[in-house]
Design a protein around this motif. Structure first.
Motif, PDB file in Angstrom:
ATOM      1  N   ARG A 289       0.832  -1.263   0.004  1.00  0.00           N
ATOM      2  CA  ARG A 289       0.032   0.097   0.063  1.00  0.00           C
ATOM      3  C   ARG A 289       0.758   1.405  -0.072  1.00  0.00           C
ATOM      4  N   LEU A 290       1.869   1.428   0.906  1.00  0.00           N
ATOM      5  CA  LEU A 290       2.752   2.492   0.986  1.00  0.00           C
ATOM      6  C   LEU A 290       3.604   2.510  -0.355  1.00  0.00           C
ATOM      7  N   THR A 291       3.910   1.628  -0.698  1.00  0.00           N
ATOM      8  CA  THR A 291       4.935   1.738  -2.205  1.00  0.00           C
ATOM      9  C   THR A 291       3.987   2.134  -3.250  1.00  0.00           C
ATOM     10  N   GLY A 292       3.046   1.789  -3.621  1.00  0.00           N
ATOM     11  CA  GLY A 292       2.275   2.452  -4.770  1.00  0.00           C
ATOM     12  C   GLY A 292       1.841   3.765  -4.494  1.00  0.00           C
ATOM     13  N   PHE A 293       1.603   3.909  -3.128  1.00  0.00           N
ATOM     14  CA  PHE A 293       1.178   5.314  -2.535  1.00  0.00           C
ATOM     15  C   PHE A 293       2.354   6.432  -2.956  1.00  0.00           C
ATOM     16  N   ALA A 294       3.527   5.905  -2.773  1.00  0.00           N
ATOM     17  CA  ALA A 294       4.513   6.832  -2.960  1.00  0.00           C
ATOM     18  C   ALA A 294       5.167   6.679  -4.398  1.00  0.00           C
ATOM     19  N   ALA A 295       5.205   5.725  -5.047  1.00  0.00           N
ATOM     20  CA  ALA A 295       5.929   5.447  -6.068  1.00  0.00           C
ATOM     21  C   ALA A 295       5.401   6.041  -7.361  1.00  0.00           C
ATOM     22  N   PHE A 296       3.829   5.766  -7.574  1.00  0.00           N
ATOM     23  CA  PHE A 296       3.048   6.205  -8.668  1.00  0.00           C
ATOM     24  C   PHE A 296       3.236   7.792  -8.809  1.00  0.00           C
ATOM     25  N   PRO A 297       2.929   8.359  -7.800  1.00  0.00           N
ATOM     26  CA  PRO A 297       2.926   9.874  -8.168  1.00  0.00           C
ATOM     27  C   PRO A 297       4.410  10.472  -8.410  1.00  0.00           C
ATOM     28  N   ALA A 298       5.404   9.712  -7.652  1.00  0.00           N
ATOM     29  CA  ALA A 298       6.720  10.394  -7.992  1.00  0.00           C
ATOM     30  C   ALA A 298       7.085  10.109  -9.634  1.00  0.00           C
ATOM     31  N   PHE A 299       6.869   8.835  -9.876  1.00  0.00           N
ATOM     32  CA  PHE A 299       7.583   8.510 -11.495  1.00  0.00           C
ATOM     33  C   PHE A 299       6.466   8.868 -12.370  1.00  0.00           C
ATOM     34  N   ALA A 300       5.148   9.118 -12.115  1.00  0.00           N
ATOM     35  CA  ALA A 300       4.342   9.937 -12.936  1.00  0.00           C
ATOM     36  C   ALA A 300       4.651  11.515 -13.166  1.00  0.00           C
ATOM     37  N   GLY A 301       4.921  12.176 -12.163  1.00  0.00           N
ATOM     38  CA  GLY A 301       5.759  13.371 -12.167  1.00  0.00           C
ATOM     39  C   GLY A 301       7.103  13.620 -13.038  1.00  0.00           C
ATOM     40  N   LEU A 302       7.967  12.489 -12.687  1.00  0.00           N
ATOM     41  CA  LEU A 302       9.097  12.503 -13.235  1.00  0.00           C
ATOM     42  C   LEU A 302       9.134  12.058 -14.703  1.00  0.00           C
ATOM     43  N   ALA A 303       8.132  11.312 -15.392  1.00  0.00           N
ATOM     44  CA  ALA A 303       7.760  11.341 -16.659  1.00  0.00           C
ATOM     45  C   ALA A 303       7.385  12.639 -17.367  1.00  0.00           C
ATOM     46  N   VAL A 304       6.461  13.239 -16.703  1.00  0.00           N
ATOM     47  CA  VAL A 304       6.036  14.440 -17.536  1.00  0.00           C
ATOM     48  C   VAL A 304       7.129  15.609 -17.415  1.00  0.00           C
ATOM     49  N   LEU A 305       7.992  15.515 -16.381  1.00  0.00           N
ATOM     50  CA  LEU A 305       8.823  16.706 -16.305  1.00  0.00           C
ATOM     51  C   LEU A 305      10.320  16.255 -16.646  1.00  0.00           C
ATOM     52  N   SER A 306      10.437  15.357 -17.261  1.00  0.00           N
ATOM     53  CA  SER A 306      11.708  14.611 -17.796  1.00  0.00           C
ATOM     54  C   SER A 306      12.624  15.778 -18.487  1.00  0.00           C
ATOM     55  N   GLU A 307      12.443  16.445 -19.308  1.00  0.00           N
ATOM     56  CA  GLU A 307      12.981  17.326 -19.920  1.00  0.00           C
ATOM     57  C   GLU A 307      13.609  18.463 -18.956  1.00  0.00           C
ATOM     58  N   PRO A 308      12.755  19.152 -18.324  1.00  0.00           N
ATOM     59  CA  PRO A 308      13.319  20.315 -17.346  1.00  0.00           C
ATOM     60  C   PRO A 308      14.399  19.763 -16.316  1.00  0.00           C
ATOM     61  N   ILE A 309      13.988  18.420 -15.858  1.00  0.00           N
ATOM     62  CA  ILE A 309      14.852  17.968 -14.981  1.00  0.00           C
ATOM     63  C   ILE A 309      16.096  17.575 -15.480  1.00  0.00           C
ATOM     64  N   LEU A 310      16.444  16.927 -16.758  1.00  0.00           N
ATOM     65  CA  LEU A 310      17.555  16.688 -17.211  1.00  0.00           C
ATOM     66  C   LEU A 310      18.499  18.007 -17.520  1.00  0.00           C
ATOM     67  N   VAL A 311      17.709  18.954 -18.257  1.00  0.00           N
ATOM     68  CA  VAL A 311      18.387  20.366 -18.364  1.00  0.00           C
ATOM     69  C   VAL A 311      19.071  20.753 -17.327  1.00  0.00           C
ATOM     70  N   LEU A 312      18.222  21.085 -16.271  1.00  0.00           N
ATOM     71  CA  LEU A 312      18.649  21.522 -14.849  1.00  0.00           C
ATOM     72  C   LEU A 312      19.828  21.041 -14.190  1.00  0.00           C
ATOM     73  N   LEU A 313      19.697  19.670 -14.215  1.00  0.00           N
ATOM     74  CA  LEU A 313      20.737  18.927 -13.552  1.00  0.00           C
ATOM     75  C   LEU A 313      22.090  18.559 -14.370  1.00  0.00           C
ATOM     76  N   PHE A 314      21.787  18.382 -15.534  1.00  0.00           N
ATOM     77  CA  PHE A 314      22.841  17.743 -16.666  1.00  0.00           C
ATOM     78  C   PHE A 314      23.331  18.756 -17.762  1.00  0.00           C
ATOM     79  N   GLY A 315      22.464  19.873 -17.961  1.00  0.00           N
ATOM     80  CA  GLY A 315      22.610  20.461 -19.172  1.00  0.00           C
ATOM     81  C   GLY A 315      22.116  20.124 -20.367  1.00  0.00           C
ATOM     82  N   GLN A 316      22.046  20.913 -21.320  1.00  0.00           N
ATOM     83  CA  GLN A 316      21.253  21.047 -22.571  1.00  0.00           C
ATOM     84  C   GLN A 316      21.490  19.824 -23.528  1.00  0.00           C
ATOM     85  N   LYS A 317      22.809  19.403 -23.524  1.00  0.00           N
ATOM     86  CA  LYS A 317      23.358  18.159 -24.383  1.00  0.00           C
ATOM     87  C   LYS A 317      22.583  16.780 -23.801  1.00  0.00           C
ATOM     88  N   TRP A 318      21.880  16.867 -22.900  1.00  0.00           N
ATOM     89  CA  TRP A 318      21.200  15.693 -22.143  1.00  0.00           C
ATOM     90  C   TRP A 318      19.768  15.690 -22.568  1.00  0.00           C
TER      91      TRP A 318
END
Length: 492
Positions: A289-318
Motif C-alpha cells: 500500500r505504501l509503495t504504490g502510494f509513494a511510487a506512482f505519483p513520483a514516477f508519473a511526475g518524473l515522466a512528465v517533467l523529464s526534460e526540465p529535470i535533465l536540462v537543469l541537472l545535467f545541461g542541454q546536451k542531455w
C-alpha cells in the motif's frame, strides 16, 4: 522493543542514511555529468554492466540465508563467508580474462581497460557481505546508514578531484573504488565476528541449496537492467548508451530513495515474524500500500517533467534522453512494486519461480531491444518496458500463491494510487504545455508544485487509509507485541 518498533526504527535510519547518501551521490553525479560528457558515461555503462552483474551476485545472494535461519552458528557464518570468497575470486578472475573480448565486442579498447579497473570491487564486496548480513539481521540500521553516507562522501570527493585533475572517465572508476573501500572498513569495524576455517559440509550443502536459487534471481534482476546498456552500446554506440545510462540512473536513484529503506528492513522483519509464528503477509500488504502510494505519483511526475529535470541537472546536451526517461519512469513504478514482492519471496525461502519468471523477462527484453534497435533509442526503451509490464501479472500470481492471498486483492491495492497519479500527471502536463517557452526552472518548479498539491488533495479524498498507515509506521503503538502474534493490520 517490539518487532513493529524495530521495523519502524530501521526504516527511519535507512531512510535518513539513503536520502543523505543519494542526495550527495546525485550532486556528485550531476557535477561529473557536466565535467565528463555523454561518451564517458556511455563507455562506463558499457563496461560497468559486467562488473555490476558480478557485484550483485555476491552482495545480497548467498548471505541472505543468514537473514532467515534461526541460528547463526560460527560454522554457518564461516561457510557463507568462504563460499562468497571463492565466488568473488572466480568472478573477479573472469572479469580480468574477459577484458579483451569485451573490448572487441564493443570495438572500444577503453571499455576493456575500464572493466579491469572496476573489477576489484567484486572481491571487495564479496568479503563484506557477511558483516552486512549480520548488521541487517540484528536490525542495526543506524550503522548501515552511516556507512552509506560516509562511503558516498569519500567516493564523491575522490571522483570530483580526479575529474578536475583531468583523469576523464577514470574519475568514475576512482569514485567507485573509494566508495567500496570505505564501506568495507566501516562494515568490518561494526561487527565482532571474524572468519575462521571451521566449516561444515552440512552447512555448505544447505547454503548451496539456498544459494543457487537466489543467485539465479539476482542474476536475472541485474541482467534485466544492465543488458540494455550492453546491447545499446554494441548496436548503437556509446553516445546512445550514454543517453540510456543517464535516464536509467535518474530512475534508479528515484526508486532507490523510495523503496530501499522499506526493502532493506522488510526482509529481516519478514524472517523475524516467521520465526515468531506471525503472519508476514499482513506486513506485506501494508508495504505494498505504501509503495504504490509513494511510487506512482513520483514516477508519473518524473515522466512528465523529464526534460526540465535533465536540462537543469545535467545541461542541454542531455535533452535527447528526455523521451527515454519518460518511458523508463513507467519501469520505475514496476521496479518499486516488484522489489517489495521479491523481498517477501526471499524471506519465505521461495525464490525459484520468481527467478524463472525474471529470466523470461530478461530473454524477452533482450530480443525486443535487438529487434527495435534500428528504429531508435525511444522505440528500444518502449519495447524494453513493455516486456516487463506483460510479465508483471504472472509475478503477482506467484506472490499471491506464496502469501496465500488472492491475486486480485494484491493487484487492487494499486488501482486507486495509479489512477490518482495519472490524473495528477495530466494536470502537470497541462502546466508544462501552457508554459511553453518559459525557463526550464520555472516549468519544473510550477509543475512540481502543481503535482504535489493535486496528488495530496486527491489522496486526502480517496486514500485516507494510506495516510493513517503512514502515521502508524512513523509512530508505532507503544505496546510491544508478544512473540507469536501478528502486528495490527490496517483495514480499508
Amino acid at each position: 522493543m517490539s518487532l513493529r518498533q524495530s521495523f519502524t526504527s530501521g526504516v527511519v535510519w535507512m531512510s535518513v542514511g539513503i536520502w543523505v547518501e543519494q542526495a550527495f551521490n546525485f550532486i556528485v553525479f550531476a557535477i561529473l555529468a557536466r565535467l565528463l560528457g555523454v561518451e564517458a558515461f556511455g563507455l562506463l555503462a558499457m563496461a560497468a554492466a559486467f562488473v555490476l552483474f558480478s557485484e550483485f551476485l555476491v552482495r545480497e545472494s548467498i548471505s541472505d540465508i543468514l537473514l532467515t535461519h534461526e541460528e547463526l552458528s560460527p560454522d554457518r557464518l564461516n561457510s557463507v563467508f568462504w563460499l562468497l570468497a571463492v565466488l568473488g575470486g572466480v568472478l573477479t578472475a573472469l572479469l580480468f580474462l574477459g577484458a579483451g573480448p569485451v573490448a572487441w565486442f564493443y570495438g572500444e579498447a577503453l571499455a576493456g581497460d575500464l572493466l579491469v579497473g572496476l573489477s576489484p570491487t567484486v572481491m571487495m564486496i564479496a568479503l563484506t557481505a557477511v558483516p552486512v548480513a549480520i548488521l541487517r539481521r540484528e536490525m542495526l540500521f543506524r550503522v548501515l546508514a552511516l556507512r552509506a553516507v560516509v562511503g558516498a562522501v569519500i567516493g564523491g570527493i575522490v571522483g570530483i578531484t580526479m575529474a578536475l585533475s583531468g583523469y576523464g572517465v577514470w574519475a568514475l572508476v576512482g569514485q567507485r573504488l573509494a566508495t567500496t573501500a570505505t564501506n568495507i572498513v566501516m562494515a568490518w569495524g561494526a561487527v565482532s565476528w571474524r572468519p575462521a576455517f571451521s566449516i561444515s559440509r552440512d552447512h555448505i550443502r544447505e547454503v548451496l541449496k539456498f544459494g543457487h536459487r537466489i543467485i539465479g534471481l539476482r542474476a536475472a534482476e541485474l541482467a534485466a537492467v544492465q543488458s540494455p546498456a550492453v546491447i545499446i552500446g554494441a548496436l548503437m554506440g556509446p553516445t546512445q548508451a550514454g543517453f540510456y545510462a543517464i535516464a536509467w540512473r535518474v530512475v534508479e536513484i528515484t526508486s532507490f530513495l523510495l523503496i530501499t529503506p522499506f526493502r532493506t528492513v522488510a526482509q529481516p522483519a519478514f524472517g523475524a515474524m516467521a520465526r515468531e509464528g506471525g503472519e508476514a503477509s499482513s506486513l506485506l500488504i501494508d508495504l505494498m500500500r505504501l509503495t504504490g502510494f509513494a511510487a506512482f505519483p513520483a514516477f508519473a511526475g518524473l515522466a512528465v517533467l523529464s526534460e526540465p529535470i535533465l536540462v537543469l541537472l545535467f545541461g542541454q546536451k542531455w535533452i535527447p534522453a528526455a523521451p527515454v526517461l519518460s518511458l523508463m519512469s513507467i519501469f520505475g513504478m514496476y521496479l518499486c512494486i516488484e522489489k517489495v514482492q521479491q523481498t517477501f519471496c526471499l524471506a519465505a525461502g521461495q525464490a525459484g519461480r520468481l527467478a524463472a519468471l525474471s529470466w523470461v523477462e530478461v530473454l524477452l527484453a533482450t530480443g525486443a531491444i535487438a529487434i527495435a534497435s534500428p528504429y531508435g533509442l525511444t522505440v528500444v526503451t518502449a519495447s524494453f518496458v513493455a516486456v516487463f509490464l506483460i510479465i508483471w501479472p504472472l509475478k503477482f500470481g506467484n506472490l499471491a500463491s506464496i502469501a496465500e492471498q488472492s491475486t486480485l486483492t494484491l493487484v487492487q491495492l494499486h488501482f486507486v494510487p495509479l489512477i490518482l497519479a495519472v490524473v495528477m500527471a495530466v494536470a502537470v502536463q497541462g502546466v508544462v504545455i501552457s508554459l511553453g517557452g518559459w525557463p526550464q526552472v520555472v516549468v519544473l518548479l510550477l509543475g512540481t508544485i502543481t503535482g504535489v498539491v493535486i496528488y495530496v488533495l486527491l489522496a486526502f479524498l480517496f486514500q485516507r487509509d494510506r495516510f493513517h498507515l503512514l502515521m502508524l509506521m512513523i509512530r508505532p503503538r507503544a505496546e510491544p507485541h508478544e512473540a507469536g502474534t501478528t502486528p495490527n493490520k490496517i483495514e480499508g
